[in-house]
Motif scaffolding. Structure first.
Motif, PDB file in Angstrom:
ATOM      1  N   PRO B  77       0.833  -1.206   0.000  1.00  0.00           N
ATOM      2  CA  PRO B  77       0.000   0.000   0.000  1.00  0.00           C
ATOM      3  C   PRO B  77       0.868   1.257   0.000  1.00  0.00           C
ATOM      4  CG  PRO B  77      -0.578  -1.464   1.815  1.00  0.00           C
ATOM      5  CD  PRO B  77       0.658  -2.010   1.197  1.00  0.00           C
ATOM      6  N   ASP B  78       0.322   2.357  -0.456  1.00  0.00           N
ATOM      7  CA  ASP B  78       1.042   3.626  -0.484  1.00  0.00           C
ATOM      8  C   ASP B  78       1.358   4.071   0.941  1.00  0.00           C
ATOM      9  OD1 ASP B  78       2.134   6.019  -1.200  1.00  0.00           O
ATOM     10  OD2 ASP B  78       0.198   7.043  -1.299  1.00  0.00           O
ATOM     11  N   LEU B  96       9.730   1.850   6.763  1.00  0.00           N
ATOM     12  CA  LEU B  96       9.405   0.474   7.144  1.00  0.00           C
ATOM     13  C   LEU B  96       9.095  -0.355   5.890  1.00  0.00           C
ATOM     14  CD1 LEU B  96       9.064  -0.794   9.971  1.00  0.00           C
ATOM     15  CD2 LEU B  96       6.642  -0.249   9.844  1.00  0.00           C
ATOM     16  N   CYS B  97       8.273   0.211   4.993  1.00  0.00           N
ATOM     17  CA  CYS B  97       7.874  -0.513   3.781  1.00  0.00           C
ATOM     18  C   CYS B  97       9.043  -0.667   2.807  1.00  0.00           C
ATOM     19  CB  CYS B  97       6.729   0.223   3.085  1.00  0.00           C
ATOM     20  SG  CYS B  97       5.193   0.137   3.999  1.00  0.00           S
ATOM     21  N   ASP B  98       9.808   0.402   2.642  1.00  0.00           N
ATOM     22  CA  ASP B  98      10.904   0.350   1.679  1.00  0.00           C
ATOM     23  C   ASP B  98      11.965  -0.672   2.076  1.00  0.00           C
ATOM     24  OD1 ASP B  98       9.817   2.116  -0.051  1.00  0.00           O
ATOM     25  OD2 ASP B  98      11.177   3.780   0.361  1.00  0.00           O
ATOM     26  N   LEU B 241       3.006  -6.045  10.507  1.00  0.00           N
ATOM     27  CA  LEU B 241       2.226  -6.470   9.343  1.00  0.00           C
ATOM     28  C   LEU B 241       1.015  -5.572   9.140  1.00  0.00           C
ATOM     29  CD1 LEU B 241       2.340 -10.372   9.664  1.00  0.00           C
ATOM     30  CD2 LEU B 241       3.448  -8.973   7.903  1.00  0.00           C
ATOM     31  N   THR B 242       0.360  -5.214  10.222  1.00  0.00           N
ATOM     32  CA  THR B 242      -0.843  -4.392  10.085  1.00  0.00           C
ATOM     33  C   THR B 242      -0.484  -3.020   9.519  1.00  0.00           C
ATOM     34  OG1 THR B 242      -2.975  -3.969  11.129  1.00  0.00           O
ATOM     35  CG2 THR B 242      -1.073  -3.295  12.367  1.00  0.00           C
ATOM     36  N   GLU B 243       0.677  -2.491   9.879  1.00  0.00           N
ATOM     37  CA  GLU B 243       1.119  -1.193   9.348  1.00  0.00           C
ATOM     38  C   GLU B 243       1.603  -1.329   7.904  1.00  0.00           C
ATOM     39  OE1 GLU B 243       0.775   1.696  10.561  1.00  0.00           O
ATOM     40  OE2 GLU B 243       0.458   1.441  12.706  1.00  0.00           O
TER      41      GLU B 243
END
Lengths: 156, 751, 91
Positions: B77-78, B96-98, B241-243
């Motif tokens: 997700p963005d 965190l995502c990157d 995971l939720t984030e």
């Protein structure tokens, strides 16, 4: 799909047949084909010893042996160490000495220790340290592992 | 206050509850998980340390037979401008995502770019080679001082230095600056008769757990996501995971498998979200395993650092001032443990004037992860070397010098908190009186060194529930994954309350749907905080059983007493029942008894250690051989002494590896050239003597049995103790880690 | 009245004062009263009605959460604002 070879071997006293690709290591065969997940993959290149098993009486890193090489041979893994009703003295010694923390290296150490004591029933501390140097443990600092192997030797 | 009494269970050495599973190969670790229809995932990683990702073409890989799905950062997700609240700290969601799958830039060699799910792991690996990624390669920044230069290439164009709520104008690789100040540093140095100032450099090291990271994920058509993995905290995996997936927390179940070591490195998620994305895309369970090179190149090392320490003392041996500059490599994203290093560096000492500056700096290396007392070992290498030098200069015994200046109850740390009852002085006294310290030491090229260390320990939330079985045993359900025998140390605290043997407790570590929130197995908190929860849950059981006994005897609850595993009536009526016998009569007194507790205990109580090492320096090869090692440590109260000793021994040996061998060796392009256990050499048993331990017990007032966390502080003193012993052996101060043979030979002028 | 230890990096706002005593029954009230006396303090500590990420609030040596503005204070409470520890937990 890569071609598979039929292999007949003996594992922990049982005659075992399996199909494997030429590229599959004994470790992969044990874990993925035969669901014997006691041998662990820590490095897959022979440096950590977590996958140690005994092949025709000789200690090997099962990640460095091909599954197809084990045809007609005798394989001993951690799953075959205990008798149905009691643990092997090395297993008892590891528990009594608190010689494991996370336990991931333990199957490898147990098989390595068994191979040592099969050949040298009364090793000295330096002999134990020399023999076990191919097995890495990151939790214990080895102190209690070395004591456990010496205790097991005395008990056997 | 801790109970002052003789214990029946605490302090004994029962066989751990999960022991038989772990010596028979039956214990199931993350990689051992298997389920029908399982697909295998593999992650494609960046070959460059710093590069812009121009395009990713997956078409050739998608066409490869056996490939079921491919994911990239586009499947996440963005994350722009969102802040992820992970309970224990807030971070930018984009970072965190990157780190899971790079979106715009690859920031270290090994950075995850894409992932493939296929019918077997070999096919997945082959397909990774068919993913075409176009990169614009950028110059890497590989060292903290270089990264702090104004002209250094920037990792993040938008990152600006934060200083306690204030943000700088210009972008920089310095993510944050922190400062602690106490007293007047200039006046403190003016008072000093001797001042020592030195600079130190420490290498990048890895936690080195033997089990690589792993995760298996399954999406059900109803949207329920289940993840099986080896982690230090199932609940923190669920939070991350939720984030990262922006997915409801109630739809995620994390099942913690047995874990093969973590040391702080299995708190951050890596392959868990990747497995989840692949599972969602395929509708099948997907298992993603790392190999050893992935672990070195893609997961948390603990940072390299540059440290300047300046300390002053009067000729009578009183420390008057201490100042430090701590610059820590955070890796690719902000978040080095410099804050913890800053808290710990001078904490063992009562010093009136202190100034601490810390800098968190991004470089093109994997995002750093906690490693056993994160930051404290780097810091202590500097401060404990300077302490040693001051003691030598003042001609005061190094341990006596520590006792003269040691922190005690009531002393205020530079970062603010005031120490409760602590056992630093006691740990130093124990070392001073140890036969090791009083034994002769004088052979040529043999040296002896000492050093101390501090770690603050944490509390955080833990939940436990206990149900009583009709045969006088209990089932204990907990959320703390067991990394080193905590099923036993937690069970023993419940057993002590209920007056039953440790063997009468069946502990289970369960998934996130099956127990209350429990924070990570980390921060030396598990025996302290989850043990505290077990204590409280057992008290709950005890209260309920007292009510049952009162019912049976038709007396008031106040008339029932419980002691030593026996319920008895104290109103004159002759009645007695053991825990065992009463547990058989629950059916007739109202049904099952379940006790529970959720705690968040504040009084973790700091841990202190003091180490003594004897070693020999080989003048020809530069090799340092450890000859004898003794570690003293305040454990508060050792619940299971064997596992306390084990924590100390394991921490010491990790510290020895950090001191003598371990480091990431990078080439100019930013590739780690030693990403295997052959070339990144952790200690083997042949390198070591037995590690002697002395457990000092100064009960922690913040725990009913006086427990202090023990796991982390033993890694803190070894590098400084070894450096001090090397000085004793050859008269040379080593200020760079590791003190490997090549650095030793250089220092001795031999190469 | 609660005592506030002013972090060294914020003492430019308090004319160099290290310790300030201000009235307040909660952390929020204390920060509001600090802001009244030393404008700029609140913007450094809070955003969107919460403690900023990256800042940790300790009351009598005990860490509170990011919702710490609601924390009730004893009359002689001691408050510290410190950089939040990230990466601060290990094995």
């Amino acid at each position: 799909m890569a071609r598979k070879t039929h292999v007949q071997t003996q594992i922990n006293g049982d005659s075992v047949e399996f199909l494997c690709e030429a590229r599959q290591s004994l470790l992969e065969v044990l874990r993925d084909e035969l669901q014997l997940t006691g041998a662990k993959e820590g490095c897959n290149n022979g440096n950590c010893g977590a996958c140690s098993v005994i092949l025709d009486g000789r200690l090997v890193n099962s990640c460095l042996v091909l599954g197809v090489e084990t045809g007609g041979k005798v394989v001993e893994t951690v799953e075959g160490l205990a008798a149905p009703d009691r643990l092997h003295p090395i297993q008892d010694a590891f528990l009594e000495n608190a010689a494991l923390q996370c336990g991931i290296c333990t199957p490898g150490f147990l098989m390595s220790a068994k191979a040592l004591l099969d050949n040298n029933p009364n090793p000295t501390e330096p002999e134990v340290r020399y023999w076990l140097a191919g097995n890495l443990c990151r939790c214990t600092g080895y102190d209690k592992i070395v004591r456990a192997v010496l205790d097991a030797a005395a008990a056997m | 206050m801790p109970e002052k009494k003789e214990y029946k269970v605490i302090g004994t050495r029962p066989i751990r509850h999960d022991g038989v599973d772990k010596v028979t190969g039956r214990a199931l670790y993350g990689a051992d998980f298997h389920t029908a229809g399982l697909l295998h995932g593999r992650v494609l990683r960046s070959p460059h340390a710093h590069a812009r990702i121009l395009s990713i073409d997956t078409s050739r890989a998608e066409a490869y037979p056996g490939v079921k799905a491919i994911v990239t950062a586009k499947d996440l997700p963005d994350a722009a401008d969102k802040v992820a609240d992970l309970g224990e700290g807030a971070v930018h969601l984009k970072y965190l995502c990157d780190n899971i799958l790079a979106s715009d830039k690859a920031l270290y060699k090994g950075h995850a770019i894409a992932a493939v799910a296929a019918t077997n792991a070999h096919i997945a690996e082959e397909a990774c080679a068919l993913i075409d990624v176009a990169y614009e390669v950028l110059p890497p920044v590989l060292e903290v001082r270089q990264a702090m230069e104004p002209a250094a290439p920037l990792l993040h164009e938008t990152l600006k230095t934060g200083s306690l709520g204030e943000t700088a104008e210009e972008p920089s690789n310095v993510a944050s600056h922190l400062q602690h100040k106490k007293g007047d540093i200039e006046a403190g140095f003016a008072e000093a008769d001797v001042i020592i100032e030195r600079e130190f450099v420490t290498g990048t090291v890895h936690q080195g757990y033997i089990e690589p990271h792993n995760a298996t994920a399954l999406y059900n058509p109803d949207g329920q996501l289940t993840v099986w993995c080896s982690t230090q905290g199932a609940f923190t995996v669920r939070e991350q995971l939720t984030e990262i997936l922006q997915y409801p927390i109630s739809k995620i179940k994390v099942v913690p498998m047995e874990i093969g070591g973590g040391f702080g490195g299995k708190i951050n998620v890596y392959v868990e979200p990747v497995a989840a994305l692949l599972a969602k895309k395929t509708g099948k369970p997907v298992k993603v395993l790392m190999n050893r090179a992935d672990v070195f190149e893609g997961t948390g090392p603990t940072p390299a650092s540059f440290i300047r320490v300046k300390m002053g003392a009067t000729k009578d041996g009183k420390l008057t001032a201490a100042q430090t500059h701590l610059a820590f490599e955070a890796g690719a994203y902000p978040g080095s443990p410099v804050g913890a290093g800053a808290m710990c560096i001078f904490a063992p000492y009562d010093i009136a004037n202190v100034l601490i500056d810390g800098y968190d700096v991004v470089v093109n290396k994997p995002k750093s992860a906690p490693y056993r007392a994160p930051g404290a070992t780097n810091a202590a290498f500097g401060s404990e070397t300077v302490i040693d030098e001051l003691a030598k200069e003042l001609n005061i015994d190094a341990l006596e010098f520590r006792i003269m200046n040691g922190a005690k109850e009531g002393v205020k740390r530079a970062d603010g908190p005031v120490f409760p009852r602590i056992g630093f002085i006691e740990s130093v006294e124990a070392a001073k009186q140890h036969p090791h310290y009083t034994s002769p030491n004088g052979k040529k090229h043999h040296g002896r060194g000492v050093a101390s260390g501090f770690w603050f320990n944490i509390g955080l939330a833990s939940s436990v529930s206990i149900s009583v079985n009709p045969d006088g045993t209990i089932n204990l359900v907990e959320g703390s994954t067991d990394i080193g025998g905590t099923r036993a140390s937690i069970a023993m605290q419940a057993a002590e309350v209920l007056g039953i043997p440790a063997e009468s407790v069946n502990p289970s570590v369960v998934d996130t749907n099956s127990v209350g929130y429990t924070a990570v197995t980390g921060g030396s908190r598990t025996t302290f905080a989850t043990g505290y929860a077990a204590y409280e849950a057992a008290q709950d059981v005890k209260r309920q059983l007292i009510a049952r006994a009162a019912k049976l005897w038709e007396v008031d609850e106040e008339d029932v007493q419980f002691a030593d595993g026996e319920f008895s009536c104290i109103n004159g009526k002759e009645a007695q029942l053991s825990f065992h016998d009463l547990s058989a009569r629950l059916g007739e007194t109202g049904g099952p008894v379940v006790g529970s507790a959720a705690v968040n205990p504040p009084g973790a109580g700091g841990a202190f250690a003091t180490h003594i090492v004897d070693l020999e320096v080989d003048e020809d090869t530069g090799k340092v051989q450890i000859l004898r090692y003794t570690a003293t440590q305040d454990a508060g109260k050792a619940i299971h002494p064997s596992y306390v000793e084990g924590q100390i021994q394991g921490g010491v040996v990790q510290g020895i590896g950090w001191a003598l061998n371990e480091e990431y060796i990078y080439n100019a392009e930013g590739t780690m050239t030693n990403a295997s256990f052959l070339d990144y050499r952790i200690p083997t048993c042949l390198d070591l003597p037995m590690i002697d331990t002395v457990i000092v017990e100064v009960p922690n007032p913040g725990h009913p049995y006086g427990v202090r966390g023990v796991g982390e502080v033993p890694i803190v003193p070894p590098p400084a103790a070894i450096a001090n012993a090397i000085y004793d052996a050859i008269g040379i101060r080593m200020t760079e880690l590791p003190m490997s043979p090549d650095r030793m030979l250089k220092a001795m002028g031999k190469i | 009245m609660p005592h506030v230890a002013i972090p060294s990096l914020m003492r430019n706002l308090t004319a160099g004062r290290e310790h300030v005593t201000v009235p307040g029954n909660t952390v929020r009230e204390v920060i509001d009263n600090l802001e009244h006396r030393y404008p700029g303090v609140k913007a450094r500590l809070c955003e969107e009605g919460r403690i900023k990420p990256g800042i940790a609030v300790y009351i009598d040596g005990i860490l509170t959460t990011r919702e710490g503005l609601r924390e009730r204070l004893d009359a002689d409470a001691e408050i510290h604002f410190l950089p939040a520890i990230s990466g601060g937990i290990g094995e």
